[in-house]
Design an enzyme around this catalytic site. Structure first.
Site, PDB file in Angstrom:
ATOM      1  N   GLU A 131      11.243  30.812 -29.063  1.00 52.82           N
ATOM      2  CA  GLU A 131       9.889  31.271 -28.748  1.00 52.82           C
ATOM      3  C   GLU A 131       9.900  32.393 -27.709  1.00 52.82           C
ATOM      4  O   GLU A 131       9.078  33.310 -27.775  1.00 52.82           O
ATOM      5  CB  GLU A 131       9.049  30.091 -28.254  1.00 52.82           C
ATOM      6  CG  GLU A 131       8.953  28.920 -29.245  1.00 52.82           C
ATOM      7  CD  GLU A 131       8.149  29.261 -30.489  1.00 52.82           C
ATOM      8  OE1 GLU A 131       7.577  30.357 -30.544  1.00 52.82           O
ATOM      9  OE2 GLU A 131       8.095  28.426 -31.409  1.00 52.82           O
ATOM     10  N   GLU A 185       3.137  32.818 -29.126  1.00 54.25           N
ATOM     11  CA  GLU A 185       4.521  32.368 -28.946  1.00 54.25           C
ATOM     12  C   GLU A 185       4.725  31.806 -27.535  1.00 54.25           C
ATOM     13  O   GLU A 185       5.496  30.864 -27.345  1.00 54.25           O
ATOM     14  CB  GLU A 185       5.503  33.508 -29.199  1.00 54.25           C
ATOM     15  CG  GLU A 185       5.403  34.167 -30.573  1.00 54.25           C
ATOM     16  CD  GLU A 185       5.743  33.247 -31.732  1.00 54.25           C
ATOM     17  OE1 GLU A 185       6.071  32.076 -31.501  1.00 54.25           O
ATOM     18  OE2 GLU A 185       5.669  33.700 -32.886  1.00 54.25           O
ATOM     19  N   HIS A 210       3.631  28.371 -27.555  1.00 57.22           N
ATOM     20  CA  HIS A 210       4.664  27.518 -28.147  1.00 57.22           C
ATOM     21  C   HIS A 210       5.796  27.264 -27.151  1.00 57.22           C
ATOM     22  O   HIS A 210       6.337  26.163 -27.073  1.00 57.22           O
ATOM     23  CB  HIS A 210       5.230  28.177 -29.409  1.00 57.22           C
ATOM     24  CG  HIS A 210       4.216  28.336 -30.500  1.00 57.22           C
ATOM     25  ND1 HIS A 210       4.468  29.021 -31.659  1.00 57.22           N
ATOM     26  CD2 HIS A 210       2.940  27.897 -30.603  1.00 57.22           C
ATOM     27  CE1 HIS A 210       3.392  29.005 -32.437  1.00 57.22           C
ATOM     28  NE2 HIS A 210       2.462  28.329 -31.806  1.00 57.22           N
ATOM     29  N   GLU A 241      10.403  34.829 -37.993  1.00 58.46           N
ATOM     30  CA  GLU A 241       9.516  33.688 -38.218  1.00 58.46           C
ATOM     31  C   GLU A 241      10.150  32.693 -39.190  1.00 58.46           C
ATOM     32  O   GLU A 241      10.062  31.482 -39.001  1.00 58.46           O
ATOM     33  CB  GLU A 241       8.160  34.156 -38.756  1.00 58.46           C
ATOM     34  CG  GLU A 241       7.356  34.998 -37.775  1.00 58.46           C
ATOM     35  CD  GLU A 241       6.880  34.207 -36.554  1.00 58.46           C
ATOM     36  OE1 GLU A 241       6.822  32.965 -36.636  1.00 58.46           O
ATOM     37  OE2 GLU A 241       6.557  34.835 -35.531  1.00 58.46           O
ATOM     38  N   HIS A 292       2.458  32.736 -39.206  1.00 64.20           N
ATOM     39  CA  HIS A 292       2.867  34.013 -38.631  1.00 64.20           C
ATOM     40  C   HIS A 292       3.627  34.850 -39.662  1.00 64.20           C
ATOM     41  O   HIS A 292       3.407  36.057 -39.771  1.00 64.20           O
ATOM     42  CB  HIS A 292       3.763  33.779 -37.404  1.00 64.20           C
ATOM     43  CG  HIS A 292       3.016  33.195 -36.245  1.00 64.20           C
ATOM     44  ND1 HIS A 292       3.634  32.743 -35.101  1.00 64.20           N
ATOM     45  CD2 HIS A 292       1.693  32.973 -36.052  1.00 64.20           C
ATOM     46  CE1 HIS A 292       2.719  32.288 -34.254  1.00 64.20           C
ATOM     47  NE2 HIS A 292       1.543  32.401 -34.811  1.00 64.20           N
TER      48      HIS A 292
END
Lengths: 189, 76
Positions: free
Chosen positions: A35, A64, A67, A135, A168
């Site tokens: 991340e 991100e 996350h 991703e 994403h």
């Protein structure tokens, strides 16, 4: 400029004492497809991408970090009460010697994060294709992490994060389509 | 929903040291096929969407763990 909301994007609950899982989760914290790498990659590429997709990189790069917070919470919960002996048994003895109970940006093998994990080529297609690949790699990493734990609560948060990678990837693919479409459009002035 | 899992059967040699997996799986998530997301897609109810991490069933990708862990596959 950001506004910070003092809560996680999605709840993180860890039900099993498993310091070894914390070590594995570090792959998504300070790993090549983690991340941190994702956030820094997108928030840097966005300056030199066509205006139509700048906002997308800003939004996803920001998410991100949300996350990253979730992963940090998982790692912290799994290690905060572990004794030095328990950390050693979990393969985190070298981590403890260097960082104590602190988190650090390194991957599951203890390799510290490096900017060479990310790229900014200044070419929109090259950059977006890298982002799509990043991703999909993060999605795969979440799959393997889910495989490595029996904790259904931890799995639940990881499944949420995995689904976000799917979205994403979809948005980055759409960004490529937007740039292609502009080319095909016959503009008459 | 169509299955997002694909199976292939790798070669198994006569002298493999570990008991072979005859079937290997991989995931083909929906974004691989979708292209531009069409407008007015069906939506999950808001609370369910928050839980799943996605608003549209068409872009939902379940993952129950790898095929070699049967107990995990029964979970959902």
């Amino acid at each position: 400029m950001w506004k910070y909301e003092k809560k996680l994007q999605y709840p993180v609950r860890v039900s099993r004492c498993d310091p070894y899982m914390a070590k594995l989760l570090l792959e998504q914290y300070g790993g090549a497809d983690g991340e941190l790498a994702a956030a820094l990659r997108y928030l840097n590429q966005r300056y030199t991408i066509p205006p139509k997709v700048i906002g997308l990189l800003t939004d996803i790069g920001t998410e991100e970090f949300a996350h990253l917070e979730m992963i940090a919470t998982m790692v912290y919960k799994l290690t905060k009460d572990a004794t030095a002996e328990a950390l050693r048994a979990a393969g985190l003895g070298d981590h403890y010697v260097n960082h104590g109970h602190a988190l650090f940006y390194q991957n599951a093998s203890g390799v510290p994060w490096t900017a060479t994990y990310i790229q900014a080529k200044g070419d929109p297609i090259a950059d977006l294709y890298e982002d799509i690949a990043a991703e999909e790699k993060a999605r795969a990493t979440y799959q393997w992490l889910i495989d490595m734990t029996d904790d259904v609560d931890l799995q639940d948060s990881l499944k949420f994060l995995r689904e976000r990678e799917v979205i994403h990837a979809q948005r980055f693919r759409e960004a490529v389509e937007i740039l292609k479409e502009d080319q095909e459009k016959k503009k008459f002035y | 929903m169509y299955s997002q899992e694909r199976v292939y059967h790798p070669y198994v040699g006569p002298f493999d040291p570990c008991s072979p997996h005859t079937a290997k799986t991989y995931v083909l998530p929906p974004e691989v096929f979708l292209g531009f997301q069409p407008p007015t897609l069906a939506q999950f109810p808001p609370m369910e969407a928050l839980r799943r991490g996605v608003l549209w069933p068409m872009l939902y990708s379940p993952y129950h763990g790898r095929g070699d862990r049967p107990e995990a596959r029964d979970a959902e």
